[in-house]
Design a protein around this motif. Structure first.
Motif, short mmCIF file in Angstrom:
data_model
loop_
_atom_site.label_atom_id
_atom_site.label_comp_id
_atom_site.label_asym_id
_atom_site.label_seq_id
_atom_site.Cartn_x
_atom_site.Cartn_y
_atom_site.Cartn_z
N THR A 161 0.67 -1.22 0.29
CA THR A 161 -0.58 -0.39 -0.53
C THR A 161 0.43 1.23 0.09
OG1 THR A 161 -0.13 0.00 2.07
CG2 THR A 161 -2.02 -1.19 1.49
N LYS A 162 2.31 1.68 -0.25
CA LYS A 162 2.53 2.18 -0.11
C LYS A 162 2.52 3.38 -1.21
CE LYS A 162 6.18 0.20 -2.91
NZ LYS A 162 7.70 -0.56 -3.49
N GLY A 163 1.63 3.09 -2.44
CA GLY A 163 1.39 3.89 -3.40
C GLY A 163 0.13 5.18 -2.85
N HIS A 164 -0.60 4.00 -1.77
CA HIS A 164 -1.65 4.91 -1.15
C HIS A 164 -1.22 6.57 -0.59
CE1 HIS A 164 -4.15 0.90 -1.19
NE2 HIS A 164 -3.34 0.82 -2.50
N MET A 165 -2.31 7.03 -0.81
CA MET A 165 -1.59 8.25 0.51
C MET A 165 -3.40 9.33 0.65
SD MET A 165 -1.59 11.11 -3.09
CE MET A 165 0.28 9.62 -4.03
N LEU A 166 -2.87 9.75 1.73
CA LEU A 166 -4.23 10.75 2.20
C LEU A 166 -4.49 11.62 1.41
CD1 LEU A 166 -2.73 11.26 6.07
CD2 LEU A 166 -5.07 9.88 5.26
N VAL A 167 -5.71 11.59 0.84
CA VAL A 167 -6.64 12.59 -0.11
C VAL A 167 -7.66 13.37 0.37
CG1 VAL A 167 -7.71 12.77 -2.32
CG2 VAL A 167 -5.76 10.94 -2.14
N TYR A 168 -7.06 14.86 -0.33
CA TYR A 168 -8.03 15.93 0.83
C TYR A 168 -8.97 16.19 -1.14
CZ TYR A 168 -5.49 14.96 4.66
OH TYR A 168 -5.40 14.41 5.75
N LYS A 169 -10.60 16.55 -0.64
CA LYS A 169 -11.07 17.26 -1.76
C LYS A 169 -11.59 18.62 -1.32
CE LYS A 169 -15.16 15.72 -5.27
NZ LYS A 169 -15.48 14.86 -5.69
N ARG A 170 -11.56 19.28 -2.20
CA ARG A 170 -11.94 21.02 -2.10
C ARG A 170 -13.63 20.32 -2.19
NH1 ARG A 170 -11.41 23.11 -7.26
NH2 ARG A 170 -8.83 23.29 -6.58
#
Length: 238
Positions: A161-170
């Motif tokens: 899962t190292k390519g996963h990331m926290l993603v925040y949406k406008r």
């Protein structure tokens, strides 16, 4: 912005006097600059700015080892720790390891019963960097082979899962949403339950925690009560 050396450029409330550096003083023109005189203060700041090399580095791509990804069209901001994860995997010779689907499988339970029971088992653990993998905060005293296998399983999970990331949406609404979970008497050694929570904003996680409850619950209702208390005590504010 990057400054080659420290340069304070805040608003001054006190009366501050300064002399230009020696190399910049014109003979017969030793003028003191005072913050009470706005024109002189502006002149001093402009003068000092010339003495410091400033460079515009553009948008940040890394902050404290966290890689920043932006998609302005979709209004997305991603935070990735892939570089850090690969550094950890390399340190423990697991950079080429196969990834695992989950960090802990259903039914996996570690306890003191898995600790070494004799010198042979202790010797088997001597060359295993278990404490370094888990870290001092999550340190397990007297770890056994079962603990070591569980720690490596976590490393294989982050490998996948190292390519996963926290993603925040406008979003127009900064609504804070929380999720919680508790098991019942999950610890085999103390019969204490574990509570977990995560708070989301902008469709991304902003706060999370998983910890053993301080008291031993005698019913599932008491477990849920302690879970709510834990959630309220650690709820982000601001």
């Amino acid at each position: 912005m990057d400054l080659k050396t420290a340069f304070l450029n805040g608003d001054l409330s006190e009366e501050i006097f300064m002399l230009p550096p020696e190399d910049f003083i014109e003979e017969g023109n030793d003028i003191l600059l005072a913050s009470s005189d706005e024109s002189l203060l502006h002149e001093a700041k402009s003068f000092l700015s010339m003495c410091f090399e400033m460079k515009d580095l553009g948008e940040a791509s890394y902050v404290l080892g966290i890689e920043i990804h932006r998609d302005r069209e979709k209004g997305l901001l991603g935070l990735s720790q892939k570089a850090y994860i690969e550094k950890v995997l390399k340190r423990f010779n697991m950079l080429q390891s196969n990834g695992a689907e989950v960090p802990v499988s259903k039914g996996d339970k570690l306890s003191k019963e898995d600790c070494p029971r004799n010198d042979v088992e202790r010797t088997e653990m001597k060359d295993k960097p278990y404490a370094s993998v888990v870290g001092s905060i999550m340190y397990q005293s007297d770890p056994g082979i079962a603990h070591w296998k569980a720690a490596k399983k976590v490393l294989r999970y982050v490998q996948r899962t190292k390519g996963h990331m926290l993603v925040y949406k406008r979003t127009d609404s900064l609504e804070l949403v929380g999720y919680t979970y508790s098991d019942f008497a999950g610890c085999k050694d103390t019969s204490q339950s574990t509570s977990s929570f995560v708070f989301m904003m902008g469709e991304g996680a902003v706060a999370w925690k998983s910890a053993k409850q301080p008291s031993i619950a005698t019913s599932t209702m008491f477990v849920e009560y302690l879970r709510v208390v834990m959630k309220l005590l650690h709820m982000p504010c601001g």
